[in-house]
Motif scaffolding. Structure first.
Motif, PDB file in Angstrom:
ATOM      1  N   PHE A 187       0.855  -1.183   0.000  1.00 47.87           N
ATOM      2  CA  PHE A 187       0.000   0.000   0.000  1.00 47.87           C
ATOM      3  C   PHE A 187       0.893   1.236   0.000  1.00 47.87           C
ATOM      4  CE2 PHE A 187      -2.768  -3.259   1.440  1.00 47.87           C
ATOM      5  CZ  PHE A 187      -4.077  -2.849   1.234  1.00 47.87           C
ATOM      6  N   VAL A 188       0.709   2.113  -0.997  1.00 46.82           N
ATOM      7  CA  VAL A 188       1.485   3.357  -1.076  1.00 46.82           C
ATOM      8  C   VAL A 188       0.597   4.491  -1.588  1.00 46.82           C
ATOM      9  CG1 VAL A 188       3.713   2.221  -1.470  1.00 46.82           C
ATOM     10  CG2 VAL A 188       2.283   2.851  -3.429  1.00 46.82           C
ATOM     11  N   GLY A 189       1.037   5.724  -1.355  1.00 48.95           N
ATOM     12  CA  GLY A 189       0.351   6.874  -1.933  1.00 48.95           C
ATOM     13  C   GLY A 189       0.570   6.905  -3.431  1.00 48.95           C
ATOM     14  N   VAL A 190      -0.442   7.333  -4.181  1.00 50.12           N
ATOM     15  CA  VAL A 190      -0.376   7.241  -5.637  1.00 50.12           C
ATOM     16  C   VAL A 190       0.740   8.109  -6.227  1.00 50.12           C
ATOM     17  CG1 VAL A 190      -2.039   9.080  -6.132  1.00 50.12           C
ATOM     18  CG2 VAL A 190      -1.795   7.172  -7.723  1.00 50.12           C
ATOM     19  N   ASN A 191       1.140   9.192  -5.533  1.00 54.73           N
ATOM     20  CA  ASN A 191       2.202  10.023  -6.107  1.00 54.73           C
ATOM     21  C   ASN A 191       3.565   9.344  -6.079  1.00 54.73           C
ATOM     22  OD1 ASN A 191       3.396  12.201  -3.512  1.00 54.73           O
ATOM     23  ND2 ASN A 191       2.101  10.425  -3.193  1.00 54.73           N
ATOM     24  N   TRP A 192       3.676   8.225  -5.354  1.00 52.82           N
ATOM     25  CA  TRP A 192       4.927   7.463  -5.340  1.00 52.82           C
ATOM     26  C   TRP A 192       5.070   6.572  -6.571  1.00 52.82           C
ATOM     27  CZ3 TRP A 192       8.948   8.045  -2.059  1.00 52.82           C
ATOM     28  CH2 TRP A 192       8.723   8.804  -0.910  1.00 52.82           C
ATOM     29  N   ILE A 193       3.967   6.299  -7.252  1.00 45.89           N
ATOM     30  CA  ILE A 193       4.025   5.383  -8.394  1.00 45.89           C
ATOM     31  C   ILE A 193       3.694   6.075  -9.716  1.00 45.89           C
ATOM     32  CG2 ILE A 193       3.528   3.321  -7.031  1.00 45.89           C
ATOM     33  CD1 ILE A 193       0.594   3.596  -8.107  1.00 45.89           C
ATOM     34  N   ALA A 194       3.407   7.373  -9.676  1.00 38.11           N
ATOM     35  CA  ALA A 194       3.102   8.098 -10.916  1.00 38.11           C
ATOM     36  C   ALA A 194       4.325   8.111 -11.829  1.00 38.11           C
ATOM     37  CB  ALA A 194       2.665   9.522 -10.591  1.00 38.11           C
ATOM     38  N   ASN A 195       4.086   7.998 -13.122  1.00 35.24           N
ATOM     39  CA  ASN A 195       5.158   8.033 -14.108  1.00 35.24           C
ATOM     40  C   ASN A 195       5.596   9.479 -14.319  1.00 35.24           C
ATOM     41  OD1 ASN A 195       6.862   7.887 -16.307  1.00 35.24           O
ATOM     42  ND2 ASN A 195       5.514   6.605 -17.548  1.00 35.24           N
ATOM     43  N   PRO A 196       6.817   9.834 -13.913  1.00 36.70           N
ATOM     44  CA  PRO A 196       7.234  11.244 -13.968  1.00 36.70           C
ATOM     45  C   PRO A 196       7.389  11.811 -15.376  1.00 36.70           C
ATOM     46  CG  PRO A 196       9.087   9.839 -13.381  1.00 36.70           C
ATOM     47  CD  PRO A 196       7.871   8.964 -13.371  1.00 36.70           C
TER      48      PRO A 196
ATOM     49  N   TYR B  50     -10.874  -0.247 -11.366  1.00 35.29           N
ATOM     50  CA  TYR B  50     -10.195   0.965 -11.817  1.00 35.29           C
ATOM     51  C   TYR B  50      -8.850   1.151 -11.108  1.00 35.29           C
ATOM     52  CZ  TYR B  50     -15.051   1.684 -13.121  1.00 35.29           C
ATOM     53  OH  TYR B  50     -16.316   1.515 -13.630  1.00 35.29           O
ATOM     54  N   LYS B  51      -7.934   1.784 -11.829  1.00 35.64           N
ATOM     55  CA  LYS B  51      -6.638   2.147 -11.274  1.00 35.64           C
ATOM     56  C   LYS B  51      -6.693   3.585 -10.749  1.00 35.64           C
ATOM     57  CE  LYS B  51      -4.043  -0.899 -14.404  1.00 35.64           C
ATOM     58  NZ  LYS B  51      -3.804  -1.938 -13.376  1.00 35.64           N
ATOM     59  N   PRO B  52      -5.774   3.948  -9.848  1.00 36.15           N
ATOM     60  CA  PRO B  52      -5.830   5.288  -9.230  1.00 36.15           C
ATOM     61  C   PRO B  52      -5.290   6.409 -10.109  1.00 36.15           C
ATOM     62  CG  PRO B  52      -3.982   4.056  -8.357  1.00 36.15           C
ATOM     63  CD  PRO B  52      -4.729   3.104  -9.249  1.00 36.15           C
ATOM     64  N   LEU B  53      -5.890   6.550 -11.299  1.00 30.99           N
ATOM     65  CA  LEU B  53      -5.549   7.652 -12.196  1.00 30.99           C
ATOM     66  C   LEU B  53      -6.339   8.900 -11.787  1.00 30.99           C
ATOM     67  CD1 LEU B  53      -5.722   5.542 -15.452  1.00 30.99           C
ATOM     68  CD2 LEU B  53      -3.635   6.543 -14.508  1.00 30.99           C
ATOM     69  N   PRO B  54      -5.824  10.095 -12.056  1.00 32.81           N
ATOM     70  CA  PRO B  54      -6.527  11.309 -11.624  1.00 32.81           C
ATOM     71  C   PRO B  54      -7.981  11.379 -12.066  1.00 32.81           C
ATOM     72  CG  PRO B  54      -4.308  11.867 -12.332  1.00 32.81           C
ATOM     73  CD  PRO B  54      -4.505  10.410 -12.647  1.00 32.81           C
ATOM     74  N   TYR B  55      -8.275  10.982 -13.310  1.00 36.56           N
ATOM     75  CA  TYR B  55      -9.654  11.093 -13.762  1.00 36.56           C
ATOM     76  C   TYR B  55     -10.557  10.077 -13.060  1.00 36.56           C
ATOM     77  CZ  TYR B  55      -9.504   6.993 -16.904  1.00 36.56           C
ATOM     78  OH  TYR B  55      -9.427   5.721 -17.421  1.00 36.56           O
ATOM     79  N   GLN B  56      -9.966   8.942 -12.616  1.00 34.83           N
ATOM     80  CA  GLN B  56     -10.754   7.980 -11.859  1.00 34.83           C
ATOM     81  C   GLN B  56     -11.006   8.469 -10.430  1.00 34.83           C
ATOM     82  OE1 GLN B  56     -12.399   5.500 -12.838  1.00 34.83           O
ATOM     83  NE2 GLN B  56     -11.557   5.023 -14.854  1.00 34.83           N
ATOM     84  N   LEU B  57     -10.062   9.211  -9.874  1.00 37.00           N
ATOM     85  CA  LEU B  57     -10.299   9.845  -8.578  1.00 37.00           C
ATOM     86  C   LEU B  57     -11.422  10.866  -8.692  1.00 37.00           C
ATOM     87  CD1 LEU B  57      -6.608  10.511  -7.379  1.00 37.00           C
ATOM     88  CD2 LEU B  57      -7.939   8.410  -7.213  1.00 37.00           C
TER      89      LEU B  57
ATOM     90  N   ARG C  96      -1.499  22.944 -10.073  1.00 41.86           N
ATOM     91  CA  ARG C  96      -0.977  22.322 -11.298  1.00 41.86           C
ATOM     92  C   ARG C  96       0.075  21.262 -10.972  1.00 41.86           C
ATOM     93  NH1 ARG C  96       0.075  27.408 -15.458  1.00 41.86           N
ATOM     94  NH2 ARG C  96      -2.024  28.294 -15.379  1.00 41.86           N
ATOM     95  N   ILE C  97       0.909  21.552  -9.980  1.00 41.53           N
ATOM     96  CA  ILE C  97       1.928  20.589  -9.561  1.00 41.53           C
ATOM     97  C   ILE C  97       1.265  19.338  -9.007  1.00 41.53           C
ATOM     98  CG2 ILE C  97       3.786  20.184  -7.885  1.00 41.53           C
ATOM     99  CD1 ILE C  97       4.402  23.225  -8.125  1.00 41.53           C
ATOM    100  N   ILE C  98       0.204  19.517  -8.232  1.00 34.51           N
ATOM    101  CA  ILE C  98      -0.526  18.383  -7.671  1.00 34.51           C
ATOM    102  C   ILE C  98      -1.087  17.500  -8.781  1.00 34.51           C
ATOM    103  CG2 ILE C  98      -2.677  17.801  -6.452  1.00 34.51           C
ATOM    104  CD1 ILE C  98      -2.003  20.146  -4.545  1.00 34.51           C
ATOM    105  N   LEU C  99      -1.687  18.102  -9.788  1.00 37.88           N
ATOM    106  CA  LEU C  99      -2.237  17.335 -10.906  1.00 37.88           C
ATOM    107  C   LEU C  99      -1.140  16.600 -11.661  1.00 37.88           C
ATOM    108  CD1 LEU C  99      -4.661  16.556 -12.658  1.00 37.88           C
ATOM    109  CD2 LEU C  99      -4.304  18.658 -13.976  1.00 37.88           C
ATOM    110  N   LYS C 100      -0.017  17.270 -11.888  1.00 40.59           N
ATOM    111  CA  LYS C 100       1.102  16.656 -12.609  1.00 40.59           C
ATOM    112  C   LYS C 100       1.683  15.479 -11.849  1.00 40.59           C
ATOM    113  CE  LYS C 100       5.444  17.862 -14.934  1.00 40.59           C
ATOM    114  NZ  LYS C 100       6.428  18.939 -15.193  1.00 40.59           N
ATOM    115  N   SER C 101       1.543  15.488 -10.523  1.00 35.38           N
ATOM    116  CA  SER C 101       2.095  14.424  -9.682  1.00 35.38           C
ATOM    117  C   SER C 101       1.166  13.226  -9.558  1.00 35.38           C
ATOM    118  CB  SER C 101       2.423  14.971  -8.292  1.00 35.38           C
ATOM    119  OG  SER C 101       3.394  15.992  -8.362  1.00 35.38           O
ATOM    120  N   GLY C 102       0.016  13.269 -10.221  1.00 29.95           N
ATOM    121  CA  GLY C 102      -0.869  12.112 -10.238  1.00 29.95           C
ATOM    122  C   GLY C 102      -2.023  12.165  -9.268  1.00 29.95           C
ATOM    123  N   LEU C 103      -2.158  13.267  -8.523  1.00 30.06           N
ATOM    124  CA  LEU C 103      -3.279  13.429  -7.604  1.00 30.06           C
ATOM    125  C   LEU C 103      -4.334  14.339  -8.219  1.00 30.06           C
ATOM    126  CD1 LEU C 103      -0.958  12.385  -5.730  1.00 30.06           C
ATOM    127  CD2 LEU C 103      -2.046  13.648  -3.892  1.00 30.06           C
ATOM    128  N   LEU C 104      -5.461  14.420  -7.545  1.00 32.29           N
ATOM    129  CA  LEU C 104      -6.539  15.284  -8.017  1.00 32.29           C
ATOM    130  C   LEU C 104      -6.524  16.584  -7.228  1.00 32.29           C
ATOM    131  CD1 LEU C 104      -9.099  15.500  -9.832  1.00 32.29           C
ATOM    132  CD2 LEU C 104     -10.399  14.637  -7.871  1.00 32.29           C
TER     133      LEU C 104
END
Length: 339
Positions: free
Chosen positions: A222-231, A260-267, A317-325
């Protein structure tokens, strides 16, 4: 005689000079864009806040933000001790915490800045990447102890659940939101001990979780989604390829169409579903939680400047780029129907 009469006046002058020097010694010199400020951050969000700090400091060359990335418990303890006056975590202050801070004559400001997804990760050789909420609940309680209980054809047997630290916000979320505060099974363990004092030099426990899962085929992490986002993916539609990302379903049985996977649009879809279930009946990724920034420092200082930056347009904008909503940036959801 004159010397005696002048003595009280001399003491008054010395006293005024002493108080003046003390006042100057403790006068703050930081502004919203300059100075040094220390903040405490739930380490689940270290990558995203580090990115925000880098941009903020590049825009303000005379500013230095010093982050302490630690467990949720340590984050709020530091705020309550008045050691740090700006924190980022997954909950607002309790009534008791607010009373303590208000007794110090400090003003509390808080704002939701993002919606996070809790990601489940497995080894690359593990082909079972669909789980229901009920599966996760039974895994955490110890009712499901083997991958064969999920898929009888799985070549894997025992199932090891890996968290970051015992006092983390991740543990609290799963225990409170999914397990009704019931104790975890014996197959659940944390990789870090969860020290009562923050250590800013150690390797992040989330990195440890990813590394452990990548080298242990039977592990579920279990990890936060910003740890696995593709940079390098500017579309935010992919993740790192070191581990598998589990798709999660709220249905009774998980299928590729309802998981569903934890993609921003799915959040965003899950948030919309919870707010307007009739308009968005299916929802999205179900394991979501809010992120807050809380400040008790006076306005006009560097902590206040960073607070406004993260909650503002550039920070969002930084938050969105990092994979969060982002919480304060409009997200447009469009229904597409087939005629």
């Amino acid at each position: 005689m004159n010397r005696i009469k002048q003595t009280p006046l001399l003491f008054i002058i010395i006293g005024v000079l002493f108080l003046s020097s003390c006042h100057k010694r403790y006068t703050r010199t930081d502004t919203t864009t300059s100075g040094i400020a220390q903040i405490a951050v739930d380490e689940s969000f270290a990558p995203i806040i580090e990115a925000g700090i880098n941009v903020f400091e590049s825009l303000n060359s005379e500013a230095a933000i010093i982050p302490v990335y630690t467990s949720e418990q340590n984050v709020y303890d530091l705020l309550m001790e008045d050691s740090i006056r700006l924190v980022i975590g997954t909950r607002l202050l309790t009534g008791r915490e607010q009373e303590i801070i208000e007794k110090r004559k400090q003003r509390i400001r808080s704002q939701k800045i993002a919606i996070d997804g809790i990601a489940l990760i497995t080894h690359k050789e593990n082909k079972d990447t669909l789980l229901t909420i009920n599966d996760i609940r039974n895994i955490m309680s110890g009712e499901i102890k083997s991958w064969k209980q999920i898929n009888p054809d799985s070549p894997l047997d025992s199932l090891a659940v890996i968290f970051d630290t015992p006092n983390s916000s991740m543990v609290r979320y799963i225990q409170d939101s999914l397990c009704d505060k019931r104790p975890f099974g014996k197959n659940v363990k944390a990789l870090s001990a969860g020290s009562s004092s923050p250590d800013i030099t150690r390797v992040s426990s989330h990195d440890k979780v990813i590394g452990y899962v990548a080298s242990h085929p039977n592990a579920l992490g279990f990890v936060g989604v910003n740890w696995i986002a593709n940079p390098v993916d500017t579309t935010n539609l992919s993740f790192i390829d070191k581990v598998n990302i589990v798709s999660v379903s709220s249905a009774t049985k998980a299928t590729p169409n309802n998981s569903y996977k934890p993609l921003p649009y799915q959040l965003a879809l899950e948030v919309a579903h919870r707010e307007s279930p009739r308009e968005f009946p299916t929802g999205g990724y179900p394991l979501i939680r809010d992120i807050y920034i809380i400040i008790t420092d006076a306005s006009g200082g560097l902590p206040s400047g960073f607070f406004n930056f993260i909650a503002g347009d550039r920070g969002q904008r930084i938050i969105l780029k990092s994979g969060l909503l982002p919480a304060n940036r409009p997200i447009r959801l469009v229904h597409i129907t087939e005629d």
